[in-house]
Structures are given as structure tokens and as C-alpha cells.
Design an enzyme around this catalytic site. Structure first.
Site, PDB file in Angstrom:
ATOM      1  N   GLU A  71      14.015 -86.286  27.925  1.00 44.24           N
ATOM      2  CA  GLU A  71      13.109 -85.728  28.386  1.00 44.24           C
ATOM      3  C   GLU A  71      11.628 -86.203  28.153  1.00 44.24           C
ATOM      4  OE1 GLU A  71      13.024 -83.156  30.349  1.00 44.24           O
ATOM      5  OE2 GLU A  71      15.126 -82.354  30.447  1.00 44.24           O
ATOM      6  N   CYS A 111       4.105 -81.586  28.137  1.00 43.25           N
ATOM      7  CA  CYS A 111       4.625 -82.548  28.966  1.00 43.25           C
ATOM      8  C   CYS A 111       4.045 -82.475  30.356  1.00 43.25           C
ATOM      9  CB  CYS A 111       6.060 -82.657  28.837  1.00 43.25           C
ATOM     10  SG  CYS A 111       7.019 -81.122  28.971  1.00 43.25           S
TER      11      CYS A 111
END
Ligand code: NAD
Length: 511
Positions: free
Chosen positions: A264, A298
């Protein structure tokens, strides 16, 4: 922009340690030489003990031994432990929220939101613990049945980033535990207290259930501790959240030993704003996604791709909204923008603004450091907007700070091409009231990201969906939907109850 006061250094350390103690952390036992500072005011939060690389093999061995027992526990009973973790997280929501704010600088409502996400994933995992379904399928041979069964993988290593110092662990852990795996967590070096506090709550749930505590372990330290997990052959799945730079190091190393990885990594998320967009709603969606969490998610929106007919008006309104953002102490009421994690983030943001302006961009809002006189070791910045003529290299790279580029477009296909013309592929949005545009954006010809939204910003995902992204974001999926499959191995079973031994594809092998 309004400012809120920065608390003095004497306040934060004791506040953090007390919150950790209330969660069950033996703070004194974990004290050590590892420097540990709050981004809120640069003050020390007390030294912490870092693990040594030489300890990792024993940690993994303990985890593997615990796995051999844990996998025999029925999944619904494993779910009951996760249910208890959810209750304890609810009880200690304020303590964990305080730790998240003090260690990584999130404003209170976002820090509490992070803990809520942990509670939500526990609920999800409890339900999942009774739904680890396999399929059956028909066989081409008479008296045969085909079925898939799912089995735990073993030890799951979790490396997490500073900006979700606890939630990422819970996404992995709640699911891994109901799947029958054990977990070793290497949290961000910025947030050891948050990690120990979260893990202490799980320890309590495990103790109450009478299962081996080594089912969950925490190892604190820098990249070398992560690397020791990455290279360990007994770590069946390495789930690593952080920068693309980190993923580039981790992915090949895990692949080299034929381990599994779930990556990720960085994002560079855009919103397309079309002529039909509801600009009031769009504005709110952009400001939260771009300036919220001080640009340190993110999924933070880093690019707005606006139709030329609305670009100027939108930019003006965004600059005006940015001018009203209260910046300062993340734990104070009313603050919406807390600090950057540290000086390198500020330097990277300033350098990116400089590059973007030398590429022909115009700084239309923010960009200055503020509150430096109140806390010289803390880095508060005004979220910035740079209006660009086109997409340059700096726009294509992730600067982990509140820096938003606005780019114009003329036709919708061009907007989609701009959305996709970056190495990362995490999150994306379109703001439109034109159904054809919305459908095109979510179609095969639309956004190439893992998260594709309509009339909502790029950040703030719910745990029910699978979370993750494509390209340099790493391709992993965590959290909801069928992301649990990454934490299990699949076996295909052929059951023969015919009393004969017919071979598949009609092969004849009669001796
Ligand atoms: P980082 O890459 O600097 O560190 C993340 C973690 O990886 C830390 O625990 C660190 O110690 C560890 N690490 C670093 N190098 C390593 C190596 N070679 N081997 C093993 N472990 C290593 O990232 P950060 O600054 O903490 O977080 C910000 C970054 O994380 C941003 O790029 C952001 O987009 C990304 N992020 C992605 C997601 C996602 O779900 N896609 C979520 C949160 C953050």
C-alpha cells in the site's frame, strides 16, 4: 488564516505517557534511548526502547508457534477476540486519539476518526469470522466434487506508515486474526506509543480469551527492523504501507524468497471538476481532501483537473477557503490543519513549490511556514495551491504535504488522460452532474485507480470497501470486501466418491 496556540513542551510528554498507561502500556519498561518527538511542538515524548535486529528471529519463531495453536481455534472464536478488541478500542477511543494527535499531529476529530475506523474494521472482521466462504464447483467426472477451502497463511508482518499510525495495523490485524494468522507489527518510528497502546488493548483481549499472547507482537525500530521481517522465510505475508520508495525495496526482497506481499504505497490523487459540477459541494470535497490531515494522507488530493470554463472561479474560491483554515495545535477546538510530520516534509513542500513555479505555475495560495516563533522545532504550513498550465514531472510526483496543483482541461477524455498520466494509481474523483461523464469515469476507459469516486473527494474511504491502488501504489487491497483472501491460502480439493478412478480430460492410464 487563523492560528491556534501551540502547547508548551512540558505538557505533551506526560499527556502522551498517561494516555498510553491507561491503555495498559508499561511505559517504564519500554523506555530507552530512541528519540521520539511530537510534531505538535517538537518536544520530546520520552525515549523509547528500539528492538534489535538480532531479536527478530525469536519474535518470528514465537509468532509461528502461536500460529500453530491459533489456527486450531475456530474462526468464530477468533472473531470473539476481535470483538473484544473492538470494545476495548471503544473504551479507550479518547486515549488512542490523544496519542495519534500527539505523535503524528492529526487534529482531534481525525484522530478519533482513525480510532473509529479501527472499531469499524473489528465489527467487519467479527462478521467475516462466520463468512470465510469457499466455493464448490461441478466436476467433469462422475461421482466427483470440486471445492475450494481457505486456510490461514501463518505469520503476517505489518509495516505501517506514520500517517495512519494505528488504523493500518487494525485493518491488517482484525482480518488476519479471524483468518487464523498471527501478526508482527513494525509501526512507524514516529508513533511507538500509539502502537504499544493499540497492541496492549489486543493483549488484554487475548489474555481474557486465554490464547497465546504471541499471536500479536510489536517490534519498534527503523527500516532495518522492517527488513529483518521482510527477509524472514517464516513471514508468510508481508503487508507494507508507506512510500513507493519503501515498496520498491520491500517488494522484490519478499518476491525473491517467494513470500507474499501486500503493498500500500504512495498516491497522487486527482479530482476532475466538470462544467456541470455543483461547485459548493466540490469546494467542500476538495478542501477536506487536499488540506485535511495537513495533506498527509495517501489519498490526499494533490491535483484538481478543472474544465477551463470553471478553473478560474474554482481556484479563486479555493484560495478564499484556504485563507479561512485555522492552523495550529491539532488538539485545540476548531483547528483544521495541524503540523507537518517534520522538517523534511516542509523542505520537500517548499522545493516542490519552487520547481512548480519555475515550470510556469503560479502560487495562488499559502505555502508559508507559520507559528515558527511559537515552536521552532515544529513545522506548520499554510496549505498551498499552485495553478499549472500543464502536468510536469513535479506534478507527477507525490509531495507528502498540503500542496494542490490546479490544471485546466478542455474535453473530458483529456481530463481522464491527465488523471491517469501519473505513476501512482490510488484514488480519484469526478465532480459532475452529467451521468455520462460519471459513468465514463468509472468505466474501463475511465480512471485507472483503485478508488474511483463520483461527487466526493479522494480521501476518507470506508472500511467496507477494498482499499488500495494500482501501478506504483503497489496493487494491494486491504480492509473490506474480499480483501481477506490476501491473508489466506486457497486449496482446491477434488473429492472422489465414485469407487472408480476416471482421469480428467479422458486420459487413459490403465496398467
Ligand atoms: P516510509 O516509506 O518512510 O515509511 C513507512 C514504513 O516503512 C516505516 O515503518 C519505515 O520504518 C518502514 N521502512 C522504510 N524503509 C524500509 C525498508 N527498506 N524495509 C522495510 N521497512 C522500511 O513512509 P512514511 O513517511 O511513514 O509514510 C508516508 C508514505 O506512506 C506516503 O508515500 C504515503 O502515500 C504512504 N502511505 C500509503 C498508504 C496506502 O494505503 N497506500 C497509506 C498510508 C501511507
Amino acid at each position: 488564516m487563523s492560528r491556534t496556540q501551540i502547547p508548551g513542551p512540558e505538557i505533551l510528554g506526560p499527556q502522551a505517557l498517561d494516555a498510553a498507561r491507561r491503555c495498559g502500556v508499561d511505559v517504564e519498561a519500554l523506555a530507552g534511548d530512541g528519540a521520539h518527538r511530537s510534531p505538535v511542538n517538537g518536544a520530546s515524548l520520552g525515549g523509547v526502547r528500539w528492538n534489535d535486529v538480532a531479536e527478530i528471529d525469536a519474535v518470528v519463531t514465537r509468532s509461528h508457534e502461536a500460529f500453530l495453536e491459533w489456527r486450531r481455534t475456530p474462526a468464530p472464536a477468533r472473531g470473539a477476540v476481535v470483538k473484544r478488541l473492538g470494545e476495548l478500542l471503544t473504551e479507550h477511543k479518547a486515549d488512542l486519539g490523544t496519542l495519534v494527535s500527539l505523535e503524528v499531529g492529526k487534529i482531534t476529530s481525525e484522530a478519533l476518526g482513525e480510532v473509529q475506523e479501527m472499531i469499524d474494521i473489528c465489527d467487519f472482521a467479527v462478521g467475516l469470522s462466520r463468512q470465510l466462504y469457499g466455493r464448490t464447483s461441478v466436476s467433469e467426472r462422475p461421482g466427483h466434487r470440486l471445492m475450494e477451502t481457505w486456510h490461514p497463511l501463518g505469520v503476517v508482518g505489518v509495516i505501517s506508515a506514520f500517517n495512519f499510525p494505528a488504523a493500518v495495523w487494525s485493518w491488517n490485524t482484525a482480518i488476519a486474526l479471524v483468518c487464523g494468522d498471527t501478526v508482527i507489527w513494525k509501526p512507524s518510528e514516529q508513533a511507538p506509543l500509539t502502537a504499544w497502546a493499540s497492541a496492549a488493548l489486543l493483549d488484554r483481549a487475548l489474555r481474557e480469551a486465554g490464547v497465546p499472547p504471541a499471536i500479536s507482537q510489536v517490534v519498534v525500530g527503523g527500516p532495518e527492523i522492517g527488513e529483518a521481517l521482510v527477509d524472514h522465510p517464516r513471514v508468510a505475508l508481508m503487508s507494507a504501507t508507506g512510500s513507493t520508495r519503501m515498496g520498491r525495496a520491500v517488494g522484490p526482497r519478499v518476491a525473491n524468497r517467494f513470500g507474499r506481499s501486500l503493498l500500500e504505497l504512495g498516491g497522487n490523487n486527482a479530482a476532475i471538476v466538470t462544467p456541470s459540477a455543483d461547485l459548493d459541494l466540490t469546494l467542500r470535497g476538495i478542501v477536506f481532501s487536499a488540506a485535511g490531515t495537513a495533506g498527509q494522507r495517501c489519498t490526499t488530493m494533490r491535483r484538481v483537473i478543472a474544465h477551463r470554463s470553471v478553473a478560474d472561479q474554482l481556484t479563486e474560491r479555493l484560495a478564499e477557503a484556504y485563507g479561512r483554515l485555522p492552523i495550529g495545535d491539532p488538539t485545540a477546538d476548531g483547528t483544521l490543519v495541524g503540523p507537518l510530520i517534520g522538517e523534511p516534509a516542509y523542505t520537500a513542500m517548499s522545493a516542490a513549490i519552487e520547481t512548480a513555479t519555475s515550470d510556469g505555475g503560479t502560487l495562488v495560495a499559502g505555502g508559508s511556514r507559520v507559528l515558527a516563533e511559537a515552536a521552532s522545532d515544529a513545522y506548520y504550513v499554510e496549505p498551498a495551491i499552485v495553478s499549472m498550465k500543464g502536468q510536469t514531472d513535479i506534478v507527477r510526483s507525490e509531495t507528502f504535504a498540503p500542496l494542490l496543483y490546479v490544471l485546466p482541461y478542455d474535453d473530458f477524455d483529456e481530463a481522464i488522460a491527465l488523471n491517469n498520466d501519473v505513476p501512482q494509481g490510488l484514488s480519484s474523483s469526478v465532480f459532475t452532474r452529467d451521468q455520462a461523464e460519471a459513468e465514463l469515469f468509472v468505466s474501463d476507459e475511465g480512471s485507472d485507480c483503485g478508488i474511483v469516486n463520483v461527487n466526493i473527494g479522494t480521501s476518507g474511504a470506508e472500511i467496507g470497501g477494498a482499499f488500495g491502488g494500482e501501478k506504483e501504489t503497489g496493487g494491494g487491497r486491504e480492509s473490506g470486501s474480499d480483501a481477506w483472501r490476501a491473508y489466506m491460502r486457497r486449496a482446491t480439493n477434488t473429492i472422489n466418491y465414485s469407487g472408480e478412478l476416471p482421469l480428467a480430460q479422458g486420459v487413459d492410464f490403465t496398467v
